[in-house]
Enzyme design. Structure first.
Site, PDB file in Angstrom:
ATOM      1  CB  SER A  37     -28.553   6.827  23.541  1.00  0.00           C
ATOM      2  OG  SER A  37     -27.731   7.263  22.479  1.00  0.00           O
ATOM      3  CG  ASN A 124     -20.181  16.648  23.261  1.00  0.00           C
ATOM      4  OD1 ASN A 124     -20.584  15.484  23.181  1.00  0.00           O
ATOM      5  ND2 ASN A 124     -19.154  17.000  24.015  1.00  0.00           N
ATOM      6  CB  THR A 169     -66.907  28.444  43.224  1.00  0.00           C
ATOM      7  OG1 THR A 169     -67.988  28.731  44.101  1.00  0.00           O
ATOM      8  CG2 THR A 169     -66.975  29.368  42.016  1.00  0.00           C
ATOM      9  CB  SER A 291     -66.821  -4.416  35.654  1.00  0.00           C
ATOM     10  OG  SER A 291     -66.598  -5.373  36.671  1.00  0.00           O
ATOM     11  CE  LYS A 297     -68.770   0.351  37.472  1.00  0.00           C
ATOM     12  NZ  LYS A 297     -67.799   0.229  38.539  1.00  0.00           N
ATOM     13  CG  ASN A 299     -66.117   1.093  34.840  1.00  0.00           C
ATOM     14  OD1 ASN A 299     -67.084   1.491  35.480  1.00  0.00           O
ATOM     15  ND2 ASN A 299     -65.567  -0.098  35.022  1.00  0.00           N
ATOM     16  CD  GLU A 304     -61.624   5.793  35.840  1.00  0.00           C
ATOM     17  OE1 GLU A 304     -62.314   5.889  36.849  1.00  0.00           O
ATOM     18  OE2 GLU A 304     -61.459   4.714  35.246  1.00  0.00           O
ATOM     19  CE1 TYR A 331     -23.696  15.254  25.931  1.00  0.00           C
ATOM     20  CE2 TYR A 331     -21.748  14.019  26.562  1.00  0.00           C
ATOM     21  CZ  TYR A 331     -23.070  14.045  26.152  1.00  0.00           C
ATOM     22  OH  TYR A 331     -23.745  12.879  25.969  1.00  0.00           O
ATOM     23  CD  GLN A 336     -26.536   8.174  25.759  1.00  0.00           C
ATOM     24  OE1 GLN A 336     -25.600   8.440  25.026  1.00  0.00           O
ATOM     25  NE2 GLN A 336     -26.702   6.983  26.295  1.00  0.00           N
ATOM     26  CE  LYS A 339     -30.451  11.505  23.156  1.00  0.00           C
ATOM     27  NZ  LYS A 339     -29.670  12.579  23.800  1.00  0.00           N
TER      28      LYS A 339
HETATM   29  N1  ARG Z   1     -25.644   9.922  22.604  1.00  0.00           N
HETATM   30  C1  ARG Z   1     -25.047  11.092  23.136  1.00  0.00           C
HETATM   31  C2  ARG Z   1     -26.095  11.966  23.824  1.00  0.00           C
HETATM   32  O1  ARG Z   1     -27.218  11.824  23.533  1.00  0.00           O
HETATM   33  C3  ARG Z   1     -24.414  11.870  22.036  1.00  0.00           C
HETATM   34  C4  ARG Z   1     -23.313  12.716  22.515  1.00  0.00           C
HETATM   35  C5  ARG Z   1     -22.184  11.870  22.925  1.00  0.00           C
HETATM   36  N2  ARG Z   1     -21.118  12.646  23.368  1.00  0.00           N
HETATM   37  C6  ARG Z   1     -20.108  12.145  24.099  1.00  0.00           C
HETATM   38  N3  ARG Z   1     -19.184  12.970  24.424  1.00  0.00           N
HETATM   39  N4  ARG Z   1     -20.097  10.911  24.486  1.00  0.00           N
HETATM   40  O2  ARG Z   1     -25.803  12.803  24.633  1.00  0.00           O
END
Ligand code: ARG
Length: 475
Positions: A37, A124, A169, A291, A297, A299, A304, A331, A336, A339
């Protein structure tokens, strides 16, 4: 003899996966590539360092590590921080995640003490902490941008307190307003977005650190002091919940979605306001495109694109909601995946706000076309009814009389009530007098609407003042 051997330990590879000990075989290269990650979580490097420093300090205060070890950890983490900032240290993308990378680098630099950093901690609770620390930086930064857009809109609005514009309206002419009134409406949407983010920030004001993998720690950790040290108001209440809660990712992404919905609606208006048919606004050449085939054009692609990127932001929200929906406590690695959508939505709204601000502040507002839009569309019919109300007629009757005036105008091919003569009007109601004509000009209709929040300059002046007060010290 290595330092590890001197301590009677087996030799460690600082850069092996943090969990490699129980495995006889290393993971398949494709498996590593699949699970990493670091490309996504590298942006939390400084938050991770901040959390680790506080954790180590607490371990030292609790006499779990020695002052010397703590000192080495603090200095090692500081050097990693400054080397990352200067570019002297580059992220190693073969690491599993940012936590692994920083811990491995620390141990490379300071040796054995680095191996004590993770005492009483799990990735975690570490990740849950890092995300909160990151959001605590990123959200105020986003709010600053929002406030700056509000300021830009208000600055333009102030110049157009008298600029008539049809209010719609159902996309049909309704009643005259002003450009100021309309731009302030946009600004108030953004004020709510700003406030919503502040509300959500309150819910990440507690620290999950010390929740461990899921069940806290048997070591004598002081969760409260480390939380205080990191500027949290307190600690989360339940270790299982702390490591499995991603409500904040969903909550902020829904805040972003509402903000994005607002931007998209504003951009929709900019798109059709810049059509030949409307012509209310002319976007600057810097913020327009042409364009490849039609030489004439110009635009509104940026409006958009902002509107189009709504899919990304809403997509992120649905991504998160779906990812979390079936997860048992506590967990699970699925988490993961939180994000990428969170950051994508955040980056997207941030960029959209900036482009929106540029586009709006460099646009030319065609005030003549706007004023013209108020004419010939019966946008003053309510005011004709209100005129009769002031003469004592019940509104329901007045509505019907004004409607008859509209009907007569339409039947006799005239485009406005004021094109009827006084005697024609009197044939519908004897209450009509010459003074009607002055009272139903677009400007009179607009400026008569002095109710709080209405389009009259007396009121929009107050709105602009409030908006500027809101922005003060925020952008
Ligand atoms: N990269 C992991 C995440 O974002 C970190 C936590 C990892 N924990 C684990 N038990 N593998 O969730």
């Amino acid at each position: 003899m290595s330092k590890n051997e001197a301590h009677g330990a087996i030799t460690h590879d600082n850069h092996a996966a943090l969990w490699h000990g129980r495995f006889a075989e290393g993971p398949d290269a494709a498996a590593v590539e699949f699970e990493t990650s670091i490309y996504v979580d590298e942006r939390m490097a400084f938050d991770d360092i901040q959390g680790s420093k506080a954790h180590a300090q607490m371990l030292c205060n609790q006499k779990i590590i020695s002052p010397k070890e703590n000192e080495e950890i603090q200095q090692g983490l500081s050097s990693i921080e400054s080397d990352l900032k200067s570019g002297k240290l580059l992220i190693d993308y073969s690491a599993e995640d940012i936590h692994s990378f920083i811990e491995a680098t620390l141990t490379d630099r300071i040796g054995e003490s680095g191996r004590k950093l993770h005492t009483g901690r799990s990735r975690n609770d570490q990740i849950a902490l890092d995300e909160r620390l990151y959001l605590r930086r990123a959200i105020p930064d986003l709010q600053k941008t929002i406030a700056s857009v509000i300021k830009t809109l208000t600055d333009i609005a102030i110049q157009h307190k008298e600029t008539l514009l049809t209010g719609y309206t159902h996309m049909q002419h309704a009643q005259p307003v002003t450009l100021c009134h309309h731009l302030c409406a946009w600004a108030w949407m953004l004020v709510r977005d700003w406030q919503r983010l502040s509300d959500s920030l309150k819910r990440i004001s507690t620290s999950p650190l010390g929740s461990g993998a899921l069940a806290g720690s048997g070591l004598n950790l002081d969760r409260e002091s480390v939380a205080k040290d990191l500027g949290f108001e307190g600690v989360t209440e339940n270790s299982l919940d702390s490591v499995s809660d991603r409500d904040y990712c969903i909550e902020f992404t829904s805040d972003f979605s509402i903000l994005q919905m607002h931007l998209s609606r504003m951009c929709e208006e900019i798109v059709y306001w810049s059509t030949t048919e409307f012509g209310f606004v002319e976007l600057s050449e810097k913020w327009s495109t042409g364009s490849s085939i039609m030489p004439q054009k110009k635009n509104p692609d940026f409006a958009e694109l902002i509107r189009g990127r709504t899919g990304r932001v809403y997509g992120s929200l649905f991504n998160l909601l779906t990812m979390m929906k079936g997860l048992p406590l506590s967990y699970n690695r699925d988490m993961q995946e939180d994000k990428a959508p969170l950051f994508e939505a955040l980056d997207c709204v941030k960029a959209n706000l900036t482009v929106f601000q540029e586009m709006v502040s460099t646009a030319k507002w065609n005030t003549q076309k706007m004023a013209l839009s108020c004419e010939g569309g019966f946008a003053n019919a309510t005011d004709v009814a209100d005129y009769l109300v002031t003469k004592g007629m019940p509104f329901r009757n007045a509505h019907s009389v004004a409607a008859q005036c509209v009907r007569l105008a339409l039947d006799t091919k005239r485009s406005a009530i004021e094109e009827l003569s006084l005697s024609e009007l009197k044939s519908i109601s004897p209450l009509f007098e010459e003074d009607l004509f002055k009272k139903i000009t677009s400007h009179a209709c607009m400026s008569a609407r002095k109710t709080t929040g209405g389009p009259s300059p007396v009121q929009t002046e107050k709105q602009c003042k409030k908006l500027l007060e809101f922005c003060e010290g925020k952008c």
